[in-house]
Motif scaffolding. Structure first.
Motif, mmCIF file in Angstrom:
data_model
loop_
_atom_site.group_PDB
_atom_site.id
_atom_site.type_symbol
_atom_site.label_atom_id
_atom_site.label_comp_id
_atom_site.label_asym_id
_atom_site.label_seq_id
_atom_site.Cartn_x
_atom_site.Cartn_y
_atom_site.Cartn_z
ATOM 1 N N LEU A 67 0.712 7.838 39.488
ATOM 2 C CA LEU A 67 1.144 8.835 38.678
ATOM 3 C C LEU A 67 0.371 10.231 38.912
ATOM 4 N N GLU A 68 -0.841 10.030 38.779
ATOM 5 C CA GLU A 68 -1.900 11.032 39.028
ATOM 6 C C GLU A 68 -1.851 11.685 40.483
ATOM 7 N N ALA A 69 -1.481 10.715 41.453
ATOM 8 C CA ALA A 69 -1.216 11.325 42.861
ATOM 9 C C ALA A 69 -0.075 12.143 42.769
ATOM 10 N N LEU A 70 0.829 12.139 42.103
ATOM 11 C CA LEU A 70 2.044 12.865 42.077
ATOM 12 C C LEU A 70 2.015 14.001 41.337
ATOM 13 N N ILE A 71 1.167 14.058 40.084
ATOM 14 C CA ILE A 71 1.333 15.172 39.360
ATOM 15 C C ILE A 71 -0.118 16.026 39.097
ATOM 16 N N GLY A 72 -1.119 15.180 39.774
ATOM 17 C CA GLY A 72 -2.424 15.724 39.711
ATOM 18 C C GLY A 72 -3.156 15.324 38.393
ATOM 19 N N THR A 73 -4.166 15.846 38.109
ATOM 20 C CA THR A 73 -5.175 15.422 36.991
ATOM 21 C C THR A 73 -5.217 16.788 36.172
ATOM 22 N N PRO A 74 -5.503 16.763 34.789
ATOM 23 C CA PRO A 74 -5.602 17.908 33.928
ATOM 24 C C PRO A 74 -6.879 18.651 34.371
ATOM 25 N N LEU A 75 -6.823 20.237 34.393
ATOM 26 C CA LEU A 75 -7.784 21.074 34.329
ATOM 27 C C LEU A 75 -8.788 20.711 33.307
ATOM 28 N N PRO A 76 -10.072 20.948 33.495
ATOM 29 C CA PRO A 76 -11.211 20.774 32.380
ATOM 30 C C PRO A 76 -10.763 21.333 31.184
ATOM 31 N N ALA A 77 -10.155 22.829 31.185
ATOM 32 C CA ALA A 77 -9.868 23.395 29.989
ATOM 33 C C ALA A 77 -8.934 22.467 29.150
ATOM 34 N N ALA A 78 -7.862 22.177 29.858
ATOM 35 C CA ALA A 78 -6.799 21.125 29.079
ATOM 36 C C ALA A 78 -7.442 19.898 28.682
ATOM 37 N N LYS A 79 -8.225 19.580 29.358
ATOM 38 C CA LYS A 79 -8.930 17.908 28.856
ATOM 39 C C LYS A 79 -9.918 18.008 27.600
ATOM 40 N N ALA A 80 -10.554 19.262 27.653
ATOM 41 C CA ALA A 80 -11.503 19.452 26.672
ATOM 42 C C ALA A 80 -11.066 20.224 25.328
ATOM 43 N N LYS A 81 -9.382 20.519 25.301
ATOM 44 C CA LYS A 81 -9.076 21.239 24.236
ATOM 45 C C LYS A 81 -8.751 20.261 22.928
ATOM 46 N N GLU A 82 -8.767 18.866 23.144
ATOM 47 C CA GLU A 82 -8.451 18.043 22.079
ATOM 48 C C GLU A 82 -9.455 18.101 21.144
ATOM 49 N N ARG A 83 -9.087 18.138 19.901
ATOM 50 C CA ARG A 83 -10.131 18.161 18.660
ATOM 51 C C ARG A 83 -9.906 17.150 17.597
ATOM 52 N N THR A 84 -10.726 16.749 16.911
ATOM 53 C CA THR A 84 -10.445 15.768 15.989
ATOM 54 C C THR A 84 -10.385 16.083 14.540
ATOM 55 N N ARG A 85 -10.439 17.362 14.307
ATOM 56 C CA ARG A 85 -10.408 18.076 13.030
ATOM 57 C C ARG A 85 -9.556 19.489 13.076
ATOM 58 N N LEU A 86 -9.104 19.758 12.226
ATOM 59 C CA LEU A 86 -8.466 20.707 12.017
ATOM 60 C C LEU A 86 -9.255 22.228 11.682
ATOM 61 N N HIS A 87 -8.945 22.940 12.775
ATOM 62 C CA HIS A 87 -9.694 24.425 12.923
ATOM 63 C C HIS A 87 -9.075 25.452 12.094
ATOM 64 N N GLU A 88 -9.647 26.460 11.553
ATOM 65 C CA GLU A 88 -8.970 27.473 10.783
ATOM 66 C C GLU A 88 -7.740 28.111 11.390
ATOM 67 N N LEU A 89 -7.729 27.995 12.899
ATOM 68 C CA LEU A 89 -6.446 28.440 13.531
ATOM 69 C C LEU A 89 -5.439 27.531 13.431
ATOM 70 N N ASP A 90 -6.040 26.044 13.520
ATOM 71 C CA ASP A 90 -4.702 25.021 13.079
ATOM 72 C C ASP A 90 -4.081 25.363 11.685
ATOM 73 N N ARG A 91 -4.895 25.586 10.553
ATOM 74 C CA ARG A 91 -4.452 25.681 9.390
ATOM 75 C C ARG A 91 -3.546 27.010 9.240
ATOM 76 N N ALA A 92 -3.862 28.064 10.230
ATOM 77 C CA ALA A 92 -2.945 29.295 10.105
ATOM 78 C C ALA A 92 -1.814 29.082 10.687
ATOM 79 N N PHE A 93 -1.879 28.210 11.661
ATOM 80 C CA PHE A 93 -0.321 27.894 12.480
ATOM 81 C C PHE A 93 0.567 26.920 11.603
ATOM 82 N N LEU A 94 0.011 25.904 10.915
ATOM 83 C CA LEU A 94 0.644 25.166 9.983
ATOM 84 C C LEU A 94 0.922 25.825 8.876
ATOM 85 N N ALA A 95 0.443 26.825 8.303
ATOM 86 C CA ALA A 95 0.931 27.704 7.326
ATOM 87 C C ALA A 95 2.208 28.507 7.549
#
Length: 207
Positions: free
Chosen positions: A14-42
């Motif tokens: 699969l990764e040979a066909l589509i590649g692997t995520p860029l560092p920024a895409a891989k690092a963007k995952e979080r385990t807690r809501l940020h205030e920007l997440d809260r604003a989006f949910l609102a």
């Protein structure tokens, strides 16, 4: 039924066909809501909830209400009210067997979305139910989600599909809801009667 094609069966292929995520895409995952997440949910009036039962049979259900309907209880917990519907409760049945859920929150006109993955439980008699009332109707049940992963998703899907481009909208390209209901769900009723049922008064009966 097999219509052809070569199955992709392992991660390396699969990764040979589509590649692997860029560092920024891989690092963007979080385990807690940020205030920007809260604003989006609102600001979001709509989300899609993916669930699966113990065997892996999956379901995706849309949930919508006035913007901010997903109540943020703390940095790792959100709650989504249940409203009157067709009583199938496919997602709730799945959560009783398998608590893992995936949610995508949408803001009309925006291409980016907010993705939340976590573990859910179906609750009644919650002390915060009154905060989720709409038109005086307090939900009897809520889906409470313990956030395990949250991140923003880019707008490519909405740009490619032109979802928010009114010039591309063709609501009459598929048969009307009344026609679908008469053919597949309520064959004993006329299309005319179903047109009236799904007409302007339908919105008045939502709560």
């Amino acid at each position: 039924m097999d219509h052809g094609g070569t199955p992709v069966t392992d991660r390396a292929e699969l990764e040979a066909l589509i590649g692997t995520p860029l560092p920024a895409a891989k690092a963007k995952e979080r385990t807690r809501l940020h205030e920007l997440d809260r604003a989006f949910l609102a600001a979001s009036p709509l989300c899609f909830i993916a669930t699966a039962d113990a065997s892996g049979a999956a379901d995706v259900s849309p949930k919508g209400d006035p913007a901010g309907f997903a109540l943020v209880l703390d940095d790792t917990t959100i709650a989504i009210p249940e409203r009157p519907g067709n009583r199938r409760a496919d997602g709730f049945h799945n959560v009783l067997e398998n608590p893992n859920v995936g949610l995508v929150f949408v803001i009309p006109g925006r291409g980016d979305t907010l993705r939340v993955n976590g573990r859910a439980r179906v609750l009644r008699d919650v002390p915060y139910a009154e905060r989720m009332a709409v038109r005086g109707h307090v939900p009897q049940l809520v889906l409470e989600v313990a956030v395990e992963q949250v991140f923003f998703h880019c707008s490519k899907a909405f740009l490619r599909s032109k979802t928010w481009d009114a010039a591309s909208w063709t609501p009459d390209a598929a048969p009307r809801r009344a026609v679908i209901a008469q053919a597949l769900e309520r064959p004993g009723e006329s299309v005319a009667a179903l047109e009236e049922y799904y007409g302007p008064s339908y919105a008045e009966r939502m709560y």
